[in-house]
Design an enzyme around this catalytic site. Structure first.
Site, PDB file in Angstrom:
ATOM      1  N   GLU A  80       0.831  -1.211   0.000  1.00  0.00           N
ATOM      2  CA  GLU A  80       0.000   0.000   0.000  1.00  0.00           C
ATOM      3  C   GLU A  80       0.865   1.261   0.000  1.00  0.00           C
ATOM      4  O   GLU A  80       0.559   2.243  -0.656  1.00  0.00           O
ATOM      5  CB  GLU A  80      -0.957  -0.023   1.189  1.00  0.00           C
ATOM      6  CG  GLU A  80      -2.014   1.059   1.177  1.00  0.00           C
ATOM      7  CD  GLU A  80      -3.073   0.886   0.081  1.00  0.00           C
ATOM      8  OE1 GLU A  80      -2.988  -0.037  -0.728  1.00  0.00           O
ATOM      9  OE2 GLU A  80      -4.003   1.731   0.035  1.00  0.00           O
ATOM     10  N   GLU A 112      -4.538  -0.649 -10.065  1.00  0.00           N
ATOM     11  CA  GLU A 112      -3.879   0.504 -10.695  1.00  0.00           C
ATOM     12  C   GLU A 112      -2.709   0.139 -11.605  1.00  0.00           C
ATOM     13  O   GLU A 112      -2.548   0.715 -12.681  1.00  0.00           O
ATOM     14  CB  GLU A 112      -3.409   1.508  -9.628  1.00  0.00           C
ATOM     15  CG  GLU A 112      -4.519   2.389  -9.056  1.00  0.00           C
ATOM     16  CD  GLU A 112      -5.438   1.670  -8.066  1.00  0.00           C
ATOM     17  OE1 GLU A 112      -5.122   0.524  -7.686  1.00  0.00           O
ATOM     18  OE2 GLU A 112      -6.467   2.242  -7.677  1.00  0.00           O
ATOM     19  N   THR A 121     -13.074   5.914 -13.225  1.00  0.00           N
ATOM     20  CA  THR A 121     -12.002   5.581 -12.273  1.00  0.00           C
ATOM     21  C   THR A 121     -12.210   4.211 -11.644  1.00  0.00           C
ATOM     22  O   THR A 121     -11.281   3.627 -11.094  1.00  0.00           O
ATOM     23  CB  THR A 121     -11.862   6.674 -11.195  1.00  0.00           C
ATOM     24  OG1 THR A 121     -10.676   6.441 -10.450  1.00  0.00           O
ATOM     25  CG2 THR A 121     -13.053   6.694 -10.242  1.00  0.00           C
TER      26      THR A 121
HETATM   27  C1  DMJ Z   1     -10.889   1.902  -7.057  1.00  0.00           C
HETATM   28  O1  DMJ Z   1     -12.053   1.816  -6.326  1.00  0.00           O
HETATM   29  C2  DMJ Z   1     -10.870   3.099  -7.922  1.00  0.00           C
HETATM   30  O2  DMJ Z   1      -9.933   2.884  -8.905  1.00  0.00           O
HETATM   31  C3  DMJ Z   1     -10.550   4.370  -7.185  1.00  0.00           C
HETATM   32  O3  DMJ Z   1     -10.404   5.480  -8.017  1.00  0.00           O
HETATM   33  C4  DMJ Z   1      -9.338   4.259  -6.316  1.00  0.00           C
HETATM   34  N1  DMJ Z   1      -8.827   2.969  -6.300  1.00  0.00           N
HETATM   35  C5  DMJ Z   1      -9.715   1.871  -6.108  1.00  0.00           C
HETATM   36  C6  DMJ Z   1      -8.973   0.586  -6.277  1.00  0.00           C
HETATM   37  O4  DMJ Z   1      -7.700   0.625  -5.814  1.00  0.00           O
END
Ligand code: DMJ
Length: 629
Positions: free
Chosen positions: A461, A480, A553
């Protein structure tokens, strides 16, 4: 255009033949995905080679050494200095006698292996999904070790790690809808949609985070609705008789329940949490993080434009603008936590990871989707500040001397480095850099995260680049790195995802001892598996050049569609001053360098003379820097 497709095709071909899998094969000692690669990688030998070749020692002028010398003396390690390689060594040919381990390791990726990986990504998804449906549905998540469902922690309302995300609304099923289509499973997609329509209600006494409900639930509902009704039928005709926009109604219902977060805030920046039945809890805090408050525009904007009601877009834009206006005059940077009533920055750390990541992402993606120039202007200005203040290391990723580029956490007002860790969420940034056309920087940052992956077989993390050790040890199967990898049009394997307890994939509690936690977050199926699969599925409908999509996202697929660029209302921002109140031209063009999710590669790639995206010497330097040898 025809010529463009040809150029893109050639570039992609070249990449897949020669550049490609410095990622996929570089799995290091910790990882294997159920089979062994022929290439052996003797790190000790490589280290000796490196020392012989380079004379190894760093010069004193590197930024990381200065920090080490002055502030954090407990660390003895230094970042290896890299001198320019001679052209002969730099432009290592594919056929250059197998002298270079990196070239040997990463320069080819057989089709058979690609097909195998694709199959494994699919298997991985279904192992998690089928078991969620079997053991956990209609609860929110699957506990993969106990094979049980998990809902909100009602006994402990302050357990926000769980309660921010789990709303007692079948989270994993909803979050997974469009992944089913990406995997080509129309039957299960339709069944899942019907299940959602028949069983999900948001009339729940659940206090959830506005951001999480937005990206995981609202985003997925509108994505699935759009794909169901898309007249272009990118995944075939996936609609079914009797579908009456129910997913859109559900999305609207949820969004209405989130709206109280935007009331009674003097800045316009929303409260972080709402109760779906009763609104903002009376004991709500007045602090929120920048990403949480400023990453609502993509979903809210699409919803507004789908239903012809500007309210949702208006509140989301107002929040972005309010945050933007609070940036530092000196550095142009924003902090990570803000008071929504006073506008004071409570967290002055400016970085690219937790608390800030999707704020930047949505400035650019909003522009790509809606064509509002103001969004792009903000993104460009933010990007410039990031490059000026957060980016350390040598100027060019693939040329010159000095430490590899790295983005650090700084004080938003002074620009001074605040700590020596980077977090795993920041690994999304190379993907965003690709969308912005900055492939060079994307390559180096991606390589850095990939090296960390190689070392631990996962991303901790938080990783402390000075101590060359994790600061925070868990890995909850985040997407990611694979997201960025996908956007870099590479193919990779996230091998350590073979953390398969009885019925799903478990969060790694500790990236070193590999102990597990009984939790499988919904983004594992909605994002991690999706991007992994797409990496290997070259023929996926999303990759056809006539299909232009973007990922939210949370990895939800949304078409870049003319109708989202046309507003059905005249005064979207009657209360806003300045640029946001300006009338915009209807369909401003996309910036020419933007590469969308079908396979467009920035052309400078094709002009490179070396075979790997990053010269071997720099890859070796990064591996060394993260303690791989
Ligand atoms: C996800 O829920 C989305 O990508 C968010 O923007 C941040 N990261 C988490 C996963 O790591």
């Amino acid at each position: 255009m025809q010529w463009r497709s040809i150029v893109v095709g050639l570039v992609v071909l070249r990449l897949s033949l020669s550049c490609v899998l410095w990622l996929a094969f570089g799995l290091g000692p910790n990882v294997s995905w159920g089979f062994n690669f022929h290439l052996s990688f003797n790190l000790h030998k490589l280290d000796l080679l490196f020392r012989e070749e380079k004379g190894t020692e760093s010069k004193d002028n590197s930024w990381s050494q200065r920090i080490q010398a002055h502030k954090y003396e407990e660390t003895a390690t230094t970042c290896a200095k890299v001198e320019e390689e001679s052209p002969k060594r730099s432009y290592l040919s594919f056929f250059d006698g197998n002298k270079d381990e990196y070239v040997r390791r990463y320069s080819s990726f057989p089709d058979t292996l690609k097909a195998k990986m694709k199959g494994m990504a699919k298997e991985m998804f279904y192992f998690g999904y089928d078991n969620y449906m079997k053991y956990a549905f209609p609860e929110d998540e699957l506990n993969p070790i106990d094979c049980e469902g998990r809902g909100p922690d009602v006994l402990n309302p302050s357990n926000i790690n769980i309660n921010d995300v789990l709303g007692n609304y079948s989270l994993t099923l909803i979050d997974t809808l469009d992944t089913l289509l990406v995997l080509g499973n129309v039957t299960e997609f339709q069944r899942a949609v019907k299940l959602v329509i028949d069983t999900v209600s948001f009339d729940k006494d659940s206090t959830v985070q506005v951001f999480e409900a937005n990206i995981r639930i609202l985003g997925s509902l509108i994505s699935a609705h759009i794909l169901l009704t898309d007249p272009k039928h990118p995944f075939g005709n996936v609609g079914f008789e009797g579908y009456d926009n129910e997913l859109l109604h559900l999305a609207h219902d949820l969004a209405v329940r989130l709206l109280p977060a935007f009331e009674n805030t003097s800045t316009g920046i929303p409260y972080p949490r709402v109760n779906l039945k009763t609104g903002v809890p009376p004991d709500s805090i007045n602090e929120t993080c920048t990403a949480g408050a400023g990453s609502l525009l993509v979903e809210f904007g699409i919803l507004s434009r789908l239903i012809g009601d500007s309210t949702f877009e208006w509140v989301a834009r107002r929040a972005v603008k309010a945050l933007w206006n609070l940036r530092s005059n000196e550095t142009g940077l924003l902090g990570n936590v803000v008071n929504i009533q006073t506008g004071q920055w409570v967290g002055k750390q400016s970085g690219l990871g937790a608390g800030m990541d999707s704020f930047y992402e949505y400035l650019l993606k909003s522009y790509i989707l809606f064509g509002e120039k103001e969004d792009y202007k903000m993104f460009q200005a933010a990007y410039e500040s990031i490059q000026n203040h957060l980016r350390k290391g040598r100027e060019s990723c693939n040329e010159g001397e000095g430490d590899p580029p790295l983005y650090v956490n700084v004080n938003m007002f002074s620009g001074e480095i605040m700590n020596t860790w980077i977090d795993s969420l920041q690994a999304f940034f190379p993907g965003l850099q690709v969308l912005n056309g900055d492939v060079d920087n994307a390559i180096c940052l991606h390589a850095f995260y990939y090296a960390i992956w190689k070392r631990f077989g996962a991303l901790p993390e938080r990783y402390n680049w000075q101590l060359q050790a994790p600061d925070v040890l868990f890995y909850p199967l985040r997407p990611e790195l694979v997201e960025s990898t996908y956007l870099l049009y590479q193919v990779t394997t996230l091998t350590s995802l073979r953390k398969m307890p009885k019925c799903g994939y478990a969060t790694l509690h500790h990236v070193v001892d590999k102990s597990k936690e009984d939790r499988m977050e919904s983004f594992f199926l909605s994002e991690t598996c999706k991007y992994l699969y797409l990496l290997f599925d070259e023929d996926n409908p999303l990759h056809r050049s006539d299909n232009k999509y973007i990922f939210t996202t949370e990895g939800h697929v949304v078409p870049i569609d003319k109708r989202f660029r046309e507003k059905q209302w005249n005064d979207l921002f009657p209360c806003e001053e300045g640029a946001l109140a300006e009338r915009k031209p209807k369909n401003p063009p996309l910036p020419s360098k933007i590469s969308l999710c079908h396979r467009h590669i920035v052309s400078s790639f094709s002009e490179r003379r070396y075979t790997l995206p990053l010269k071997s010497v720099y890859m070796r330097q990064i591996d060394h820097m993260v303690g791989l040898f």
